[in-house]
Design an enzyme around this catalytic site. Structure first.
Site, short mmCIF file in Angstrom:
data_model
loop_
_atom_site.label_atom_id
_atom_site.label_comp_id
_atom_site.label_asym_id
_atom_site.label_seq_id
_atom_site.Cartn_x
_atom_site.Cartn_y
_atom_site.Cartn_z
CG ASN A 15 16.97 14.27 58.94
OD1 ASN A 15 16.83 13.34 58.16
ND2 ASN A 15 16.76 15.54 58.60
CE LYS A 17 19.70 16.82 57.14
NZ LYS A 17 20.11 18.19 56.95
CG HIS A 102 14.07 18.89 57.14
ND1 HIS A 102 14.88 19.55 56.27
CD2 HIS A 102 14.83 18.59 58.22
CE1 HIS A 102 16.11 19.64 56.80
NE2 HIS A 102 16.10 19.06 57.98
CD GLU A 104 18.06 19.32 54.20
OE1 GLU A 104 17.77 18.11 54.19
OE2 GLU A 104 19.04 19.79 54.83
CD GLU A 174 15.86 20.84 61.94
OE1 GLU A 174 16.63 20.05 62.48
OE2 GLU A 174 15.53 20.76 60.75
N GLY A 180 23.29 22.11 58.43
CA GLY A 180 24.35 21.59 57.58
C GLY A 180 25.41 22.62 57.24
CB SER A 218 25.44 22.93 63.00
OG SER A 218 25.34 23.15 61.60
P1 PGA Z 1 22.43 19.27 60.62
O1 PGA Z 1 20.95 19.01 60.10
O2 PGA Z 1 22.52 18.71 62.02
O3 PGA Z 1 23.32 18.55 59.65
O4 PGA Z 1 22.65 20.74 60.61
C1 PGA Z 1 19.84 19.13 60.96
C2 PGA Z 1 18.59 18.80 60.22
O5 PGA Z 1 18.53 19.07 59.01
O6 PGA Z 1 17.63 18.26 60.80
#
Ligand code: PGA
Length: 261
Positions: A15, A17, A102, A104, A174, A180, A218
């Protein structure tokens, strides 16, 4: 008629982003072709890019065995929805996957469970595979509400789909507190929730036992092997580490090893 998913595909999805530009993307596509492609016989691999880069992904990954997709999609098929991108539009550029719900997007765009279910449905109607994200916040975990939160997020999507459509889904667990933040759920913590998700799926339809359930939050080359060793973890949705070709290659290599066991 589309085929149902094979038995618990191993799947690693990057992803990206809102990162990248045409120059950086090209280097990443080249690295995917050069280093990651070798794992595509055992692992399904994809990257979900920002919308404007779909044509570049199509050119850069053409015939590589690596798929591409988007990070969101409109819940509508077409019409007066300024700023939206439809699943059919993404499909025109060869997209195969779409990340739906997601955290976010749930947090910063107030996406509701119903809207997320509509997005998953719309994606399926256009032949895209929705990767439906579920997961609890830190507060919810501390209040011991993880299983309830995940069940409610999952059930809203399942309720809006036919049994046949449900068979096309991929889920990603997740935990919001692990995204993140550098704070990964331990393999055992992730496994507990993955097992819960699989039980919920099976309680709806027995065939759903074979859906792939990815872990996200992560994931890095250094922790992927232990996560993939867990019984119910079928792969990963990777944010930050998907931007680093060495890290992403390491994660795909770990999935390849797990696929061979
Ligand atoms: P990350 O993000 O690996 O940076 O923690 C995962 C995601 O948001 O899908």
């Amino acid at each position: 008629m589309k085929m149902a998913h094979a038995y618990r595909d191993k799947l690693v999805v990057g992803n990206w982003k809102m990162h990248g530009n045409t120059l950086e993307n090209q280097a990443r596509f080249d690295a995917l072709r050069g280093h990651v492609r070798r794992y595509t016989e055992t692992v399904k691999i994809a990257v979900c890019v920002p919308f404007p880069y779909l044509p570049q992904a199509e050119r850069g990954l053409h015939q590589s065995g690596i798929s591409w997709g988007t990070q969101d999609v409109s819940p509508h098929a077409h019409g007066a929805y300024t700023g939206e991108v439809s699943a059919d539009m993404a499909r025109e550029f060869g997209a195969r996957y779409v990340i739906v719900g997601h955290s976010e997007r749930r947090a910063y765009h107030s996406e509701s469970a119903t809207e997320i279910a509509m997005k998953a449905r719309r994606a399926l109607e256009s032949g895209l595979t929705p990767i439906v994200c579920v997961g609890e916040s830190l507060e919810e975990r501390e209040l011991d509400r993880t299983n309830d939160v995940v069940a409610s997020q999952l059930n809203t999507v399942l309720d809006s789909l036919s049994v046949y459509e449900r068979l096309q889904l991929v889920f990603a667990y997740e935990p919001v507190w692990a995204i993140g933040t550098g704070r990964t759920a331990s393999p055992a913590q992730a496994q507990d929730v993955h097992a819960h998700i699989r039980t919920l799926l099976v309680s709806r339809d027995r065939e759903l036992v074979n859906l792939s359930i990815l872990y996200g939050g992560s994931v890095k080359a250094g922790n992927a092997e232990n996560l993939f060793a867990e019984t119910d973890i079928d792969g990963a949705l990777v944010g930050g580490a998907s931007l680093d070709p060495v890290e992403f290659t390491g994660i795909c290599a770990a999935a390849h090893q797990a696929a061979q066991k």
